[in-house]
Write a protein that holds these residues in place. Structure first.
Motif, PDB file in Angstrom:
ATOM      1  N   ASP A 165       2.814   1.764   0.408  1.00  0.00           N
ATOM      2  CA  ASP A 165       3.454   2.167  -0.847  1.00  0.00           C
ATOM      3  C   ASP A 165       4.742   1.391  -1.080  1.00  0.00           C
ATOM      4  O   ASP A 165       5.027   0.972  -2.212  1.00  0.00           O
ATOM      5  CB  ASP A 165       3.742   3.670  -0.844  1.00  0.00           C
ATOM      6  CG  ASP A 165       2.491   4.510  -1.056  1.00  0.00           C
ATOM      7  OD1 ASP A 165       1.473   3.939  -1.513  1.00  0.00           O
ATOM      8  OD2 ASP A 165       2.525   5.711  -0.772  1.00  0.00           O
ATOM      9  N   ALA A 166       5.536   1.215  -0.016  1.00  0.00           N
ATOM     10  CA  ALA A 166       6.784   0.450  -0.153  1.00  0.00           C
ATOM     11  C   ALA A 166       6.478  -1.014  -0.461  1.00  0.00           C
ATOM     12  O   ALA A 166       7.193  -1.654  -1.251  1.00  0.00           O
ATOM     13  CB  ALA A 166       7.604   0.574   1.125  1.00  0.00           C
ATOM     14  N   TYR A 167       5.441  -1.545   0.154  1.00  0.00           N
ATOM     15  CA  TYR A 167       5.015  -2.921  -0.127  1.00  0.00           C
ATOM     16  C   TYR A 167       4.604  -3.078  -1.586  1.00  0.00           C
ATOM     17  O   TYR A 167       4.973  -4.054  -2.255  1.00  0.00           O
ATOM     18  CB  TYR A 167       3.851  -3.291   0.796  1.00  0.00           C
ATOM     19  CG  TYR A 167       2.985  -4.426   0.304  1.00  0.00           C
ATOM     20  CD1 TYR A 167       3.417  -5.744   0.395  1.00  0.00           C
ATOM     21  CD2 TYR A 167       1.738  -4.177  -0.282  1.00  0.00           C
ATOM     22  CE1 TYR A 167       2.620  -6.786  -0.076  1.00  0.00           C
ATOM     23  CE2 TYR A 167       0.944  -5.209  -0.740  1.00  0.00           C
ATOM     24  CZ  TYR A 167       1.388  -6.515  -0.636  1.00  0.00           C
ATOM     25  OH  TYR A 167       0.617  -7.539  -1.110  1.00  0.00           O
ATOM     26  N   LEU A 168       3.854  -2.114  -2.107  1.00  0.00           N
ATOM     27  CA  LEU A 168       3.411  -2.175  -3.499  1.00  0.00           C
ATOM     28  C   LEU A 168       4.594  -2.046  -4.454  1.00  0.00           C
ATOM     29  O   LEU A 168       4.623  -2.685  -5.512  1.00  0.00           O
ATOM     30  CB  LEU A 168       2.372  -1.086  -3.779  1.00  0.00           C
ATOM     31  CG  LEU A 168       1.006  -1.283  -3.125  1.00  0.00           C
ATOM     32  CD1 LEU A 168       0.124  -0.058  -3.320  1.00  0.00           C
ATOM     33  CD2 LEU A 168       0.314  -2.532  -3.661  1.00  0.00           C
ATOM     34  N   GLN A 169       5.574  -1.230  -4.087  1.00  0.00           N
ATOM     35  CA  GLN A 169       6.769  -1.100  -4.923  1.00  0.00           C
ATOM     36  C   GLN A 169       7.530  -2.421  -4.987  1.00  0.00           C
ATOM     37  O   GLN A 169       7.964  -2.862  -6.054  1.00  0.00           O
ATOM     38  CB  GLN A 169       7.690  -0.013  -4.366  1.00  0.00           C
ATOM     39  CG  GLN A 169       8.945   0.229  -5.190  1.00  0.00           C
ATOM     40  CD  GLN A 169       8.649   0.810  -6.561  1.00  0.00           C
ATOM     41  OE1 GLN A 169       8.178   1.937  -6.676  1.00  0.00           O
ATOM     42  NE2 GLN A 169       8.910   0.054  -7.607  1.00  0.00           N
ATOM     43  N   LYS A 170       7.668  -3.074  -3.820  1.00  0.00           N
ATOM     44  CA  LYS A 170       8.330  -4.376  -3.788  1.00  0.00           C
ATOM     45  C   LYS A 170       7.543  -5.405  -4.583  1.00  0.00           C
ATOM     46  O   LYS A 170       8.116  -6.248  -5.289  1.00  0.00           O
ATOM     47  CB  LYS A 170       8.505  -4.826  -2.330  1.00  0.00           C
ATOM     48  CG  LYS A 170       9.320  -6.096  -2.133  1.00  0.00           C
ATOM     49  CD  LYS A 170       8.429  -7.326  -2.001  1.00  0.00           C
ATOM     50  CE  LYS A 170       7.589  -7.282  -0.741  1.00  0.00           C
ATOM     51  NZ  LYS A 170       6.721  -8.480  -0.638  1.00  0.00           N
ATOM     52  N   SER A 171       6.216  -5.343  -4.504  1.00  0.00           N
ATOM     53  CA  SER A 171       5.364  -6.258  -5.262  1.00  0.00           C
ATOM     54  C   SER A 171       5.528  -6.042  -6.759  1.00  0.00           C
ATOM     55  O   SER A 171       5.481  -6.996  -7.547  1.00  0.00           O
ATOM     56  CB  SER A 171       3.901  -6.079  -4.859  1.00  0.00           C
ATOM     57  OG  SER A 171       3.702  -6.381  -3.493  1.00  0.00           O
ATOM     58  N   TYR A 172       5.712  -4.790  -7.146  1.00  0.00           N
ATOM     59  CA  TYR A 172       5.976  -4.512  -8.560  1.00  0.00           C
ATOM     60  C   TYR A 172       7.284  -5.170  -8.983  1.00  0.00           C
ATOM     61  O   TYR A 172       7.347  -5.854 -10.014  1.00  0.00           O
ATOM     62  CB  TYR A 172       6.051  -3.002  -8.815  1.00  0.00           C
ATOM     63  CG  TYR A 172       6.498  -2.698 -10.231  1.00  0.00           C
ATOM     64  CD1 TYR A 172       5.607  -2.780 -11.299  1.00  0.00           C
ATOM     65  CD2 TYR A 172       7.832  -2.386 -10.506  1.00  0.00           C
ATOM     66  CE1 TYR A 172       6.023  -2.546 -12.600  1.00  0.00           C
ATOM     67  CE2 TYR A 172       8.246  -2.143 -11.807  1.00  0.00           C
ATOM     68  CZ  TYR A 172       7.349  -2.229 -12.843  1.00  0.00           C
ATOM     69  OH  TYR A 172       7.772  -2.018 -14.136  1.00  0.00           O
ATOM     70  N   TYR A 173       8.325  -4.960  -8.202  1.00  0.00           N
ATOM     71  CA  TYR A 173       9.627  -5.517  -8.547  1.00  0.00           C
ATOM     72  C   TYR A 173       9.572  -7.043  -8.674  1.00  0.00           C
ATOM     73  O   TYR A 173      10.119  -7.617  -9.608  1.00  0.00           O
ATOM     74  CB  TYR A 173      10.668  -5.148  -7.484  1.00  0.00           C
ATOM     75  CG  TYR A 173      11.138  -3.712  -7.522  1.00  0.00           C
ATOM     76  CD1 TYR A 173      11.248  -3.020  -8.720  1.00  0.00           C
ATOM     77  CD2 TYR A 173      11.481  -3.044  -6.344  1.00  0.00           C
ATOM     78  CE1 TYR A 173      11.688  -1.699  -8.744  1.00  0.00           C
ATOM     79  CE2 TYR A 173      11.926  -1.732  -6.359  1.00  0.00           C
ATOM     80  CZ  TYR A 173      12.035  -1.065  -7.564  1.00  0.00           C
ATOM     81  OH  TYR A 173      12.478   0.243  -7.582  1.00  0.00           O
ATOM     82  N   LYS A 174       8.914  -7.697  -7.723  1.00  0.00           N
ATOM     83  CA  LYS A 174       8.972  -9.155  -7.649  1.00  0.00           C
ATOM     84  C   LYS A 174       7.954  -9.864  -8.550  1.00  0.00           C
ATOM     85  O   LYS A 174       8.163 -11.021  -8.910  1.00  0.00           O
ATOM     86  CB  LYS A 174       8.787  -9.623  -6.198  1.00  0.00           C
ATOM     87  CG  LYS A 174       9.994  -9.351  -5.314  1.00  0.00           C
ATOM     88  CD  LYS A 174       9.776  -9.845  -3.897  1.00  0.00           C
ATOM     89  CE  LYS A 174       9.628 -11.347  -3.825  1.00  0.00           C
ATOM     90  NZ  LYS A 174      10.860 -12.075  -4.171  1.00  0.00           N
ATOM     91  N   THR A 175       6.867  -9.198  -8.884  1.00  0.00           N
ATOM     92  CA  THR A 175       5.793  -9.870  -9.627  1.00  0.00           C
ATOM     93  C   THR A 175       5.322  -9.089 -10.847  1.00  0.00           C
ATOM     94  O   THR A 175       5.288  -9.618 -11.961  1.00  0.00           O
ATOM     95  CB  THR A 175       4.588 -10.133  -8.700  1.00  0.00           C
ATOM     96  OG1 THR A 175       5.006 -10.927  -7.594  1.00  0.00           O
ATOM     97  CG2 THR A 175       3.473 -10.858  -9.452  1.00  0.00           C
ATOM     98  N   ALA A 176       4.939  -7.826 -10.648  1.00  0.00           N
ATOM     99  CA  ALA A 176       4.268  -7.087 -11.721  1.00  0.00           C
ATOM    100  C   ALA A 176       5.214  -6.663 -12.839  1.00  0.00           C
ATOM    101  O   ALA A 176       4.797  -6.547 -13.994  1.00  0.00           O
ATOM    102  CB  ALA A 176       3.557  -5.869 -11.140  1.00  0.00           C
ATOM    103  N   SER A 177       6.475  -6.421 -12.523  1.00  0.00           N
ATOM    104  CA  SER A 177       7.407  -5.936 -13.545  1.00  0.00           C
ATOM    105  C   SER A 177       7.495  -6.880 -14.731  1.00  0.00           C
ATOM    106  O   SER A 177       7.444  -6.443 -15.897  1.00  0.00           O
ATOM    107  CB  SER A 177       8.805  -5.734 -12.933  1.00  0.00           C
ATOM    108  OG  SER A 177       9.744  -5.388 -13.931  1.00  0.00           O
ATOM    109  N   LEU A 178       7.620  -8.174 -14.481  1.00  0.00           N
ATOM    110  CA  LEU A 178       7.736  -9.142 -15.574  1.00  0.00           C
ATOM    111  C   LEU A 178       6.469  -9.147 -16.427  1.00  0.00           C
ATOM    112  O   LEU A 178       6.539  -9.138 -17.663  1.00  0.00           O
ATOM    113  CB  LEU A 178       8.000 -10.537 -15.022  1.00  0.00           C
ATOM    114  CG  LEU A 178       8.054 -11.669 -16.056  1.00  0.00           C
ATOM    115  CD1 LEU A 178       9.132 -11.410 -17.103  1.00  0.00           C
ATOM    116  CD2 LEU A 178       8.276 -13.018 -15.376  1.00  0.00           C
ATOM    117  N   ILE A 179       5.307  -9.157 -15.777  1.00  0.00           N
ATOM    118  CA  ILE A 179       4.051  -9.198 -16.531  1.00  0.00           C
ATOM    119  C   ILE A 179       3.860  -7.904 -17.313  1.00  0.00           C
ATOM    120  O   ILE A 179       3.522  -7.931 -18.511  1.00  0.00           O
ATOM    121  CB  ILE A 179       2.868  -9.448 -15.578  1.00  0.00           C
ATOM    122  CG1 ILE A 179       3.052 -10.784 -14.841  1.00  0.00           C
ATOM    123  CG2 ILE A 179       1.548  -9.453 -16.348  1.00  0.00           C
ATOM    124  CD1 ILE A 179       2.002 -11.053 -13.767  1.00  0.00           C
ATOM    125  N   ALA A 180       4.099  -6.762 -16.670  1.00  0.00           N
ATOM    126  CA  ALA A 180       3.890  -5.469 -17.321  1.00  0.00           C
ATOM    127  C   ALA A 180       4.820  -5.283 -18.513  1.00  0.00           C
ATOM    128  O   ALA A 180       4.390  -4.898 -19.611  1.00  0.00           O
ATOM    129  CB  ALA A 180       4.093  -4.342 -16.305  1.00  0.00           C
TER     130      ALA A 180
END
Length: 324
Positions: A165-180
């Protein structure tokens, strides 16, 4: 494997215009910053993030032409992404990215940091000039998320207590946030009163971004150094524990010991890589990427049929096809 550029055929002309505009938009008064910008935007690239913005724009405009604000949003998205890469390369001390010398390896850390700051500042200025407070908030959140992701990644190096879950949160911050958030912003610019479609576009970008990041993390174990532009296993050797490693630790208790001692002994890293490859870590990571790809597809269900929608759907398959 389908070429990503073929998926972007509906927005090919939009991307060409964007590429011409980028170097002018970041035209720095200082010649060194100008040279750095020329290096960043003169080499071309796939322009995946702005292409997605264009596709969402076309899909949600329902046949009408893209607005000037859509085009500027795509340019802002690429500037923010590029700024984050410049800073990432400084933090990671990367000499090359995809086989090309990084800005800091050519101009030094000081200029690279300033160039990244300059791009963030320029993107913020153009963002403010969109005169849409909701979009400003969305893209400002992205810049904050980038910083949060870098901080989390730095604090969690060699942390064997890190959860998926922490890994996925970090992945959101670093990659998915901009796309989303850029997908949501594009939908808002198309119709500021259609909150449902804007949310669906955010969901699409979020799941697509997570799938993209998980596949990239699989590459760290499966791709050659030539393809990666860095040594195989470099994320693990730096203490960045990604999905394949986290899943592998559940099967291979000794892997945790190797990571805890930060690969201090000879052959520790080679043994750790072998343990990951001998586990179900990569297979489970592929399942994780597939799940998020499927969720991205589901979020497009209510979007009217269009060529742009077809490309958005095909992009979810393309992300997964990179694994094979």
């Amino acid at each position: 494997m389908t070429s990503v550029m073929s998926l972007f055929a509906p927005v090919e002309q939009d991307i060409a215009i964007l590429s011409d505009n980028l170097k002018q938009l970041v035209g720095a008064k200082h010649p060194i910053l100008g040279l750095a910008a020329e290096r960043l935007f003169g080499a071309g690239g796939k322009r995946i993030r702005p292409a997605i913005v264009f596709l969402v724009g076309h899909a949600t405009m329902r046949g009408a032409e893209l607005t000037v604000r859509h085009r500027r949003l795509a340019e802002i998205t690429e500037m923010i992404h590029t700024a984050s890469l410049v800073h990432d390369d400084v933090v990671d001390e990367a000499e090359t990215r995809r086989g090309i010398e990084t800005v800091h390896s050519v101009f030094g850390n000081r200029i690279a940091v300033l160039a990244g700051d300059f791009l963030f500042a320029q993107s913020s200025w153009y963002l403010a000039n969109l005169d849409n407070l909701e979009v400003v908030k969305l893209l400002s959140e992205v810049i904050k998320d980038f910083a949060e992701g870098e901080i989390q990644q730095g604090l969690n190096r060699f942390d064997t207590e890190l959860t998926i879950d922490a890994y996925l949160q970090k992945s959101y911050y670093k990659t998915a946030s901009l796309i989303a958030n850029s997908c949501k912003a594009a939908a808002i610019l198309s119709d500021p009163h259609d909150a449902s479609t804007a949310h669906q576009m955010y969901t699409y970008g979020n799941h697509l971004g997570i799938a993209f990041q998980v596949v990239d993390d699989i590459f760290d174990f499966t791709a050659s150094a030539d393809v990666l532009g860095k040594p195989t296993g470099s994320d693990l050797s730096s203490g960045h524990l990604t999905a394949p490693t986290l899943f592998a630790m559940e099967e291979k208790p000794y892997l945790r010991q190797l990571i805890d001692r930060e690969f201090a002994q000879e052959n520790d890293l080679a043994e750790a890589l072998a343990l990951v490859n001998d586990s179900q870590g990569i297979a489970r990571s592929k399942e994780l990427a597939s799940y998020h790809s499927q969720q991205a597809v589901a979020s497009l269900r209510e979007l009217p049929s269009s060529e742009a929608k077809d490309s958005l759907l095909a992009l979810t398959d393309y992300v997964l096809s990179r694994m094979y």
